[in-house]
Design a protein around this motif. Structure first.
Motif, PDB file in Angstrom:
ATOM      1  N   PRO A 101       3.093  12.287   1.126  1.00 17.64           N
ATOM      2  CA  PRO A 101       2.440  13.589   0.903  1.00 17.64           C
ATOM      3  C   PRO A 101       1.048  13.608   1.535  1.00 17.64           C
ATOM      4  CG  PRO A 101       2.589  12.320  -1.157  1.00 17.64           C
ATOM      5  CD  PRO A 101       3.321  11.539  -0.109  1.00 17.64           C
ATOM      6  N   ALA A 102       0.586  14.785   1.874  1.00 20.89           N
ATOM      7  CA  ALA A 102      -0.782  14.923   2.382  1.00 20.89           C
ATOM      8  C   ALA A 102      -1.753  14.474   1.297  1.00 20.89           C
ATOM      9  CB  ALA A 102      -1.050  16.369   2.773  1.00 20.89           C
ATOM     10  N   ARG A 104       3.869  12.736  -4.447  1.00 20.64           N
ATOM     11  CA  ARG A 104       5.255  12.548  -4.038  1.00 20.64           C
ATOM     12  C   ARG A 104       6.186  13.523  -4.765  1.00 20.64           C
ATOM     13  NH1 ARG A 104       7.553   6.525  -5.003  1.00 20.64           N
ATOM     14  NH2 ARG A 104       9.769   6.985  -4.922  1.00 20.64           N
ATOM     15  N   ALA A 105       5.916  13.714  -6.056  1.00 23.76           N
ATOM     16  CA  ALA A 105       6.807  14.551  -6.869  1.00 23.76           C
ATOM     17  C   ALA A 105       6.892  15.975  -6.317  1.00 23.76           C
ATOM     18  CB  ALA A 105       6.319  14.568  -8.324  1.00 23.76           C
ATOM     19  N   GLU A 106       5.776  16.462  -5.776  1.00 21.78           N
ATOM     20  CA  GLU A 106       5.788  17.832  -5.226  1.00 21.78           C
ATOM     21  C   GLU A 106       6.798  17.999  -4.105  1.00 21.78           C
ATOM     22  OE1 GLU A 106       1.836  19.244  -3.990  1.00 21.78           O
ATOM     23  OE2 GLU A 106       1.002  17.706  -5.328  1.00 21.78           O
ATOM     24  N   HIS A 107       7.084  16.880  -3.428  1.00 24.68           N
ATOM     25  CA  HIS A 107       7.933  16.976  -2.229  1.00 24.68           C
ATOM     26  C   HIS A 107       9.334  16.411  -2.434  1.00 24.68           C
ATOM     27  CE1 HIS A 107       4.516  18.192   0.203  1.00 24.68           C
ATOM     28  NE2 HIS A 107       3.821  17.152  -0.249  1.00 24.68           N
ATOM     29  N   ALA A 152       0.845  -1.205   0.000  1.00 28.03           N
ATOM     30  CA  ALA A 152       0.000   0.000   0.000  1.00 28.03           C
ATOM     31  C   ALA A 152       0.878   1.252   0.000  1.00 28.03           C
ATOM     32  CB  ALA A 152      -0.931  -0.006   1.214  1.00 28.03           C
ATOM     33  N   ASN A 153       1.954   1.207   0.790  1.00 32.67           N
ATOM     34  CA  ASN A 153       2.896   2.335   0.803  1.00 32.67           C
ATOM     35  C   ASN A 153       3.433   2.608  -0.601  1.00 32.67           C
ATOM     36  OD1 ASN A 153       2.695   2.628   3.549  1.00 32.67           O
ATOM     37  ND2 ASN A 153       4.601   1.543   4.021  1.00 32.67           N
ATOM     38  N   ARG A 154       3.802   1.512  -1.277  1.00 33.84           N
ATOM     39  CA  ARG A 154       4.383   1.657  -2.615  1.00 33.84           C
ATOM     40  C   ARG A 154       3.364   2.307  -3.560  1.00 33.84           C
ATOM     41  NH1 ARG A 154       5.021  -0.541  -7.366  1.00 33.84           N
ATOM     42  NH2 ARG A 154       3.330  -2.025  -7.050  1.00 33.84           N
ATOM     43  N   LEU A 155       2.122   1.889  -3.440  1.00 37.75           N
ATOM     44  CA  LEU A 155       1.085   2.416  -4.325  1.00 37.75           C
ATOM     45  C   LEU A 155       0.799   3.896  -4.033  1.00 37.75           C
ATOM     46  CD1 LEU A 155      -1.291  -0.698  -4.280  1.00 37.75           C
ATOM     47  CD2 LEU A 155       0.082   0.124  -6.233  1.00 37.75           C
ATOM     48  N   ILE A 156       0.851   4.254  -2.768  1.00 38.72           N
ATOM     49  CA  ILE A 156       0.618   5.666  -2.410  1.00 38.72           C
ATOM     50  C   ILE A 156       1.841   6.508  -2.771  1.00 38.72           C
ATOM     51  CG2 ILE A 156       0.131   7.266  -0.490  1.00 38.72           C
ATOM     52  CD1 ILE A 156      -2.185   5.527  -0.300  1.00 38.72           C
ATOM     53  N   GLY A 157       3.029   5.969  -2.542  1.00 40.10           N
ATOM     54  CA  GLY A 157       4.249   6.669  -2.938  1.00 40.10           C
ATOM     55  C   GLY A 157       4.830   7.523  -1.829  1.00 40.10           C
ATOM     56  N   ALA A 158       5.874   7.018  -1.179  1.00 33.62           N
ATOM     57  CA  ALA A 158       6.476   7.735  -0.052  1.00 33.62           C
ATOM     58  C   ALA A 158       7.388   8.846  -0.540  1.00 33.62           C
ATOM     59  CB  ALA A 158       7.275   6.771   0.819  1.00 33.62           C
ATOM     60  N   ALA A 201       6.568  20.620  11.263  1.00 36.72           N
ATOM     61  CA  ALA A 201       7.214  21.907  11.032  1.00 36.72           C
ATOM     62  C   ALA A 201       7.805  22.002   9.625  1.00 36.72           C
ATOM     63  CB  ALA A 201       8.306  22.134  12.084  1.00 36.72           C
ATOM     64  N   LEU A 202       8.130  20.829   9.042  1.00 35.54           N
ATOM     65  CA  LEU A 202       8.750  20.827   7.704  1.00 35.54           C
ATOM     66  C   LEU A 202       7.716  20.932   6.588  1.00 35.54           C
ATOM     67  CD1 LEU A 202      11.614  18.149   7.738  1.00 35.54           C
ATOM     68  CD2 LEU A 202      11.840  20.619   7.467  1.00 35.54           C
ATOM     69  N   GLY A 203       6.493  20.486   6.836  1.00 35.86           N
ATOM     70  CA  GLY A 203       5.493  20.521   5.758  1.00 35.86           C
ATOM     71  C   GLY A 203       4.269  19.720   6.129  1.00 35.86           C
ATOM     72  N   ASP A 204       3.405  19.551   5.133  1.00 38.32           N
ATOM     73  CA  ASP A 204       2.136  18.857   5.374  1.00 38.32           C
ATOM     74  C   ASP A 204       2.278  17.411   4.899  1.00 38.32           C
ATOM     75  OD1 ASP A 204      -0.445  18.377   6.034  1.00 38.32           O
ATOM     76  OD2 ASP A 204      -1.313  19.444   4.311  1.00 38.32           O
TER      77      ASP A 204
END
Lengths: 465, 465
Positions: B388-389, B394-397, B333-339, B365-368
């Motif tokens: 990511p929230a 993932r790419a955004e972060h 599930a982690n892989r599908l969501i993308g850490a 404090a670092l982000g959402d």
């Protein structure tokens, strides 16, 4: 070439570190050798240990680290060559911290194993490593020799109970590794390399030890078994039924009980006359279980299958302790009777019954001996000791000792066994290791020794010649 | 300097050893790198492995040993430098022997962990090492990386389940060490040095493995706990009551259950809505005990002490398997969501509750972000993964990843923890090791690497730069 430890070296050591050498520092338990007397250093902390090592490296003086001095293979005495610096950690004998909620204790190397047990008990925990010599043996020595004992079946050797170490390497650098972690896959296993290296790669100054809860229910039994093969079958049944709850499984031969009767008659004999074979079994079970019931079930099955014929189940902690006294006094009875040759061997479990029969036949052909075969059967580890026949003395057979040991060890190695199961190499078995060790492994050991201790100052002559 | 693997080298290898390189040999699961394509050797026995190593040594060609390819730190791919010889042991995948009465199996390195489990089951035993990737991971790879998994609490890492190894050292010599002994104190622990060295000191070709009886009674429960501190208290109670019978104790955060619902909705959720924290507990008990009763008692006490609030006790093996599926599918599930960043960390047990609170505050404090914190709580080993929230990618972060990992690892190391609990160093964490490793330990590692692999051909660039 190494130099003798001298007054010139003494001047380079940290102030107050030197102590007078008493005779006890030069002895070993079996009296085979007397150590060379050089200097005795007793540092108070790891920085002093490092300073001593650096001074010895600069002066090319050998260092012999010494724990409680109970080792049986001479690792703690240097009997020839230039007198070394003896290093004792007896002043580093404190617990540095205890974490009951983590089952962790950090102990300095000079603590006796008994002191470690006591420190664990003080926080309602146990430290499972258990040896007859634990009142004297230090935890540093136990780790340096990867000591075994009577709870290896469940808990492993000293190595398995150590999470991390602090040590001084042969160049005087300090390894800071007192980890409280159960898992840490970050590089080579330097901890396990120093454990069991008998002080020849560095000096363990403190260790992070793995404790365990005190078991909720303990049961202890002495069971008369048909023979060693039956004992092993009984062990298999016990392991399968008790979910690995067997903590000790010791074999006691009838000769051991006879020796107790002869040499230490004050010890109460569990069975009279002595049966040929019995096992001492200890189990640790979940809360709410009745150990007597579990042991009773096991015994019933053992009798039904023809494996066992009689038993004593301890009805109290005092009775359990008395059972263990029988087992633990056998080495002392052996010492009083006087062995011609003694062997600390291990074998693959399924080889043991045949080995016991064959070795007995082989020794019968060599002469008239009494054999006391006992030990940690569950680990495949036998103390296989050969004594003169009744009415004869050890001295009469002294000349036969090398032939006996050669024959026993050859037979063991041919069956995939070890000529040193738990006592280590020390100085006594250096030639055995050179002869029987795998050549590739020996070459790797020599390469590592040369890489970490290029001057050859760490316990010279121990493990590797 | 190393040379690339070439046609000239190919001519020196044993006949029939080379195979065409398929893409799968050059990939790693997280897709971070693609390996260099040199030659692929698939030897059939240990003498062929030795011949390949000798040929590579003569030609100064790097060797990358490869197990099942499931490693998460890139130890199995060489992505830059001269193309190496890839060495797969997939043709060495037989059990060489099994000794049920000794609880021993000798397995060739290319056997998958699942095949080892099957071979143990065929003789009514278990091999306790257990990983989600066991259908693909090989026992050789598990040993080379000292793999962990879900039964370390009771049985230890791969290291603790290995009695001996056969291996080829960097000079092409063969270490014959397939011992079936439980105790053998004859010299330095070369076995444990190769285990966990990730192929950088030699190639493990076969291993003597420690099996165990299949437990008489097994119980499995999912327990909703107040928080991680309560989970650890519950573990302490369970360990004390069950005589060390707790075989698994996994933490599952509510985020993990939410991820399953989002990414793998076909998996049945044990609790709805997802509680913030639950533990998956497995116990192995003696015959004649009722695991449901033991777990019920534990739960009752947990509720009475305010540690637990709800639970599911598995009523059948199928239900227990379903509980484990929930745990084991979380990585998928982690892989599908993308850490954004994932961490395989360990901490001293008592540091964990505070770490989880502090790390969460630090990341806020670092982000959402969404944090999925789960793993082998009983071992102090958390998989601490940052996502990511909801509604973000993932790419955004991506740019934040180094800062996040730096912050998490720094916090872990400051509390006495490890930045790689069970995954190893590989190529991904070489710089982390150089930065956070104890300098004396690193120097010893480098000295050993130079002593055993002076040409630097064994898995170049892995573990040590």
């Amino acid at each position: 070439m190494l130099n003798p430890a001298t007054e010139a070296l003494a001047a380079e050591l940290p102030e107050g570190v030197l102590r007078p050498i008493e005779e006890r520092y030069l002895e070993e338990p079996r009296g085979r050798w007397r150590g060379q007397a050089g200097l005795l250093a007793a540092p108070r902390d790891v920085t002093e240990v490092a300073a001593v090592v650096r001074a010895c490296a600069a002066a090319r003086v050998g260092i012999v680290p010494r724990g409680g001095g109970t080792g049986l293979v001479g690792g703690q005495v240097l009997h020839d060559g230039p007198p070394p610096l003896l290093l004792t950690l007896e002043r580093m004998a404190s617990a540095r911290g205890a974490w009951p909620e983590e089952d962790v204790l950090i102990a300095e190397a000079g603590m006796t194993l008994q002191a470690v047990h006591d420190a664990a008990a003080a926080i309602d925990r146990q430290f499972p490593l258990s040896l007859a010599s634990q009142g004297t043996a230090t935890i540093g020595g136990c780790l340096a020799t990867n000591a075994g004992g009577v709870a290896v079946l469940r808990w492993g050797n000293a190595r398995a109970l150590c999470l991390g170490i602090e040590a001084v390497l042969p160049d005087g650098s300090i390894l800071h590794g007192l980890s409280r972690l159960r898992k840490d896959n970050t590089g080579y296993d330097i901890r396990d390399l120093l454990i069991g290296a008998e002080g020849s790669l560095g000096i363990i100054t403190a260790a992070s030890l793995r404790l365990a809860p005190r078991p909720a229910a303990v049961g202890t039994a002495m069971i008369v078994v048909r023979d060693p093969a039956a004992a092993l079958q009984l062990l298999g049944i016990a392991q399968a039924q008790l979910a690995g709850g067997v903590t000790g499984f010791e074999l006691i031969g009838g000769t051991g009980l006879e020796f107790l009767a002869e040499a230490m008659p004050s010890i109460r004999r569990p069975f009279d006359p002595a049966p040929p074979w019995l096992v001492l079994l200890e189990v640790a079970l979940p809360a709410g279980t009745d150990p007597l019931e579990a042991l009773g079930d096991l015994l019933e099955r053992g009798i039904a299958e023809g494996l066992a014929s009689d038993a004593l189940l301890a009805q109290s902690a005092a009775q359990a302790a008395a059972f263990w006294t029988v087992r633990e006094q056998i080495p002392e009875a052996n010492r009083l009777i006087g062995a011609v040759a003694s062997h600390d061997i291990s074998l693959p479990l399924s080889e043991i019954p045949r080995f016991i029969i064959d070795a007995c036949a082989m020794l019968d052909a060599l002469g008239d001996f009494r054999i006391n075969c006992f030990g940690h059967l569950g680990d495949g580890n036998l103390h296989y000791n050969v004594f003169p026949a009744r009415g004869h003395t050890r001295a009469e057979h002294d000349a036969l000792r090398p032939a006996i040991s050669e024959a026993v060890h050859s037979m063991v190695v041919a069956r995939g066994g070890s000529f040193s199961a738990e006592h280590g190499i020390g100085r006594l078995k250096v030639a055995d290791l050179a002869r029987w060790g795998d050549p590739t492994r020996l070459a790797a050991m020599r390469a590592i020794k040369a890489a970490l201790d290029p001057l050859g100052i760490m316990n010279p002559g121990a493990v590797l010649a």
